[in-house]
Design an enzyme around this catalytic site. Sequence first.
Site, mmCIF file in Angstrom:
data_model
loop_
_atom_site.group_PDB
_atom_site.id
_atom_site.type_symbol
_atom_site.label_atom_id
_atom_site.label_comp_id
_atom_site.label_asym_id
_atom_site.label_seq_id
_atom_site.Cartn_x
_atom_site.Cartn_y
_atom_site.Cartn_z
ATOM 1 N N LYS A 109 0.971 -1.328 -0.030
ATOM 2 C CA LYS A 109 0.066 -0.102 -0.071
ATOM 3 C C LYS A 109 0.871 1.063 0.087
ATOM 4 O O LYS A 109 1.655 1.656 1.042
ATOM 5 C CB LYS A 109 -0.792 0.050 1.270
ATOM 6 C CG LYS A 109 -1.826 1.169 1.126
ATOM 7 C CD LYS A 109 -2.463 1.701 2.477
ATOM 8 C CE LYS A 109 -1.614 2.536 3.079
ATOM 9 N NZ LYS A 109 -1.591 4.048 2.451
ATOM 10 N N GLU A 134 9.811 1.168 10.863
ATOM 11 C CA GLU A 134 10.650 2.205 10.483
ATOM 12 C C GLU A 134 10.089 3.465 10.540
ATOM 13 O O GLU A 134 9.303 3.872 9.842
ATOM 14 C CB GLU A 134 11.285 2.188 8.857
ATOM 15 C CG GLU A 134 12.198 0.496 8.793
ATOM 16 C CD GLU A 134 13.259 0.865 9.385
ATOM 17 O OE1 GLU A 134 13.990 1.821 10.064
ATOM 18 O OE2 GLU A 134 14.035 -0.291 9.323
ATOM 19 N N CYS A 163 13.718 10.747 6.217
ATOM 20 C CA CYS A 163 13.839 10.249 7.605
ATOM 21 C C CYS A 163 15.267 10.542 8.142
ATOM 22 O O CYS A 163 15.509 10.791 9.524
ATOM 23 C CB CYS A 163 13.524 8.710 7.935
ATOM 24 S SG CYS A 163 14.305 7.681 6.900
ATOM 25 N N GLU A 176 10.221 16.855 14.810
ATOM 26 C CA GLU A 176 10.658 16.440 13.580
ATOM 27 C C GLU A 176 10.113 17.391 12.327
ATOM 28 O O GLU A 176 8.960 17.213 12.178
ATOM 29 C CB GLU A 176 10.517 15.114 13.172
ATOM 30 C CG GLU A 176 11.010 14.641 11.947
ATOM 31 C CD GLU A 176 10.580 13.061 11.318
ATOM 32 O OE1 GLU A 176 9.385 12.810 11.709
ATOM 33 O OE2 GLU A 176 11.380 12.484 10.614
HETATM 34 P P1 NAD Z 1 2.567 8.505 8.084
HETATM 35 O O1 NAD Z 1 2.758 7.592 9.095
HETATM 36 O O2 NAD Z 1 1.413 9.630 8.170
HETATM 37 O O3 NAD Z 1 2.026 7.568 6.894
HETATM 38 C C1 NAD Z 1 2.897 6.362 6.475
HETATM 39 C C2 NAD Z 1 2.007 5.369 5.723
HETATM 40 O O4 NAD Z 1 1.119 4.805 6.517
HETATM 41 C C3 NAD Z 1 1.126 5.813 4.615
HETATM 42 O O5 NAD Z 1 0.877 4.894 3.591
HETATM 43 C C4 NAD Z 1 -0.302 6.264 5.443
HETATM 44 O O6 NAD Z 1 -1.473 5.986 4.212
HETATM 45 C C5 NAD Z 1 -0.351 5.059 6.280
HETATM 46 N N1 NAD Z 1 -1.096 5.282 7.320
HETATM 47 C C6 NAD Z 1 -1.688 6.451 7.976
HETATM 48 N N2 NAD Z 1 -2.518 5.805 8.981
HETATM 49 C C7 NAD Z 1 -2.222 4.522 9.103
HETATM 50 C C8 NAD Z 1 -2.868 3.735 10.152
HETATM 51 N N3 NAD Z 1 -3.562 4.163 11.191
HETATM 52 N N4 NAD Z 1 -2.392 2.387 9.997
HETATM 53 C C9 NAD Z 1 -1.915 1.888 9.107
HETATM 54 N N5 NAD Z 1 -1.180 2.880 8.103
HETATM 55 C C10 NAD Z 1 -1.581 3.920 8.079
HETATM 56 O O7 NAD Z 1 4.120 9.162 7.519
HETATM 57 P P2 NAD Z 1 4.274 10.170 6.141
HETATM 58 O O8 NAD Z 1 3.734 11.272 6.547
HETATM 59 O O9 NAD Z 1 3.705 9.542 5.090
HETATM 60 O O10 NAD Z 1 5.873 10.006 6.114
HETATM 61 C C11 NAD Z 1 6.805 10.813 7.093
HETATM 62 C C12 NAD Z 1 7.276 10.324 8.093
HETATM 63 O O11 NAD Z 1 7.687 8.827 7.985
HETATM 64 C C13 NAD Z 1 8.390 10.853 8.906
HETATM 65 O O12 NAD Z 1 7.968 10.932 10.405
HETATM 66 C C14 NAD Z 1 9.483 10.227 8.629
HETATM 67 O O13 NAD Z 1 10.723 10.269 9.428
HETATM 68 C C15 NAD Z 1 9.322 8.738 8.385
HETATM 69 N N6 NAD Z 1 9.945 8.177 7.560
HETATM 70 C C16 NAD Z 1 10.680 6.940 8.076
HETATM 71 C C17 NAD Z 1 11.663 6.165 7.462
HETATM 72 C C18 NAD Z 1 12.453 5.192 8.243
HETATM 73 O O14 NAD Z 1 13.049 4.308 7.454
HETATM 74 N N7 NAD Z 1 12.443 5.319 9.520
HETATM 75 C C19 NAD Z 1 11.918 6.491 6.386
HETATM 76 C C20 NAD Z 1 10.865 7.497 5.437
HETATM 77 C C21 NAD Z 1 10.056 8.073 6.436
#
Ligand code: NAD
Length: 474
Positions: A173, A246, A280, A377
């Site tokens: 997804k 992650e 990230c 962040e």
């Molecule tokens: P997000 O948590 O809002 O969304 C990530 C994904 O989860 C999306 O596909 C979203 O649709 C889905 N999602 C949303 N709510 C959900 C739920 N309740 N259950 C399951 N899935 C759900 O994050 P974002 O805004 O898309 O990305 C930014 C964040 O991701 C930042 O905090 C960044 O640091 C982190 N990030 C971490 C890594 C890593 O490897 N540690 C890499 C890239 C980004």
Amino acid sequence: MSIDFTSHYLMTIDGQPTDSGRHLEVINPANEDVIARVPDATREQLDAAVAAARQAFPSWAATPLAERQALVSAISEKILQNLEGFAQLLTREQGKTLDYARYEIGGSAAWFGEFAKMAPSEIIIEDTPEHLVKTRHVPIGVVGAIVPWNFPVLLAVWKLAPALIAGNTIVLKPSPFTPLTALKLGELINQVLPAGVVNVVSGGDDLGPWISAHPDIDKVSFTGSTATGRRVMESGSRNLKRLTLELGGNDAAIVLPDVDIEETAQKLFWGAFSNSAQFCLAIKRLYIHEDIYDPLSKALVAYARTVKVGDGAAADSQLGPVQNAVQFERLKNLLADVRNNDQQILLGGEVLQGKGYFFPLTIVDNPPEDSRIVVEEPFGPILPLLKYRTVDEAIERANASEYGLGGSVWGKDLAQAEAVAQRLQTGKVWINEIHVLTPYTPFGGHKQSGVGVENGSDGLHEYTNAQTISIRRK
Ligand code: NAD
């Protein structure tokens, strides 16, 4: 079969291109144009994708490893053949520059190619005339892969490649903000793998929670924010899902006083602002020794002024817009907090009116350690510079965060730099370099930045259950 990257953005469910009765709009962040409509999966469609993955699992798991490796390698080749189409589409949906998009797609092909050479381990624990004990690694079953919008292809591939090599089937997804490249990746993979092995579904806010709570999904590999990661863990508890999380980071860089100022300033700039700081592992807190604070901050600002921010599709752009309106508003809110608290801005700070989510490269001068810009962040191009006096103090401040994803140390004395690195409470620390990531290098967060790792043999084994076989020979 060639892939048309300009239309037909459909889900892949059980090998079939699949539309839905309802749709979501996808926006180009450089001009806010609606560039496509994608299926908004229903619960029944997700169930069909999970059922297809479940049905495909036994024969995929039983496929000899060498065959699975050859197929994963074929996916790598096919991505390379379609690199330019993927890159153009990635720039249009994500906003990043074309060069950077090519780098992400090239990296995705490389990841599939390198994982195709890996294998889950089998370890002999005891081998005597009386007794043989060995541990092997078997696939888990159906994996739900949930990815964010900052690296929509690469972060999906970090899950797909090891999951496939380990013998699992998958429901992927993408983020609703960047579904296009993932849907095309599903189409491409479907030309190589048997039906049902990789399913790709797009949808809105319900779809992620449906996946993380789904009783027929055995493992979720999630990349996204810490807040969402907590929810995934909670709903995964119902059927004791295996989890790889992650999550967010607030990475500190510690600059020791002996660095070469000009050279380091450029490296620090890209460490902080690559991908418009939607990374990230971006430097999000830059600790500079007081002896070099002024010259280094001047060099950083001077270099930043030379960097062109614009539409990622334009040849002269070096950084693109931020990816979506929610993120754009969040950054404006953080900037307002900086201004309301009279913190000094060394660069940027003025958001211009106009189309596109363009946030100016912004550098904040030594704000208090408890200010929002230091503690939170930002995930966008606004960076606090922080002055420190002693190395102990810098390490203590760097570690005073709920996050523990990455960090970096910059200095000529490598022994001293390594001693500092060893005291950082993070999953990754670079010395005099940053963002060097390989398929062979495990990567994962400490503290609230995650659970488990991706990449390397440790990352591969996250897609397996250990099975120990104990044989009494006599
Ligand atoms: P997000 O948590 O809002 O969304 C990530 C994904 O989860 C999306 O596909 C979203 O649709 C889905 N999602 C949303 N709510 C959900 C739920 N309740 N259950 C399951 N899935 C759900 O994050 P974002 O805004 O898309 O990305 C930014 C964040 O991701 C930042 O905090 C960044 O640091 C982190 N990030 C971490 C890594 C890593 O490897 N540690 C890499 C890239 C980004």
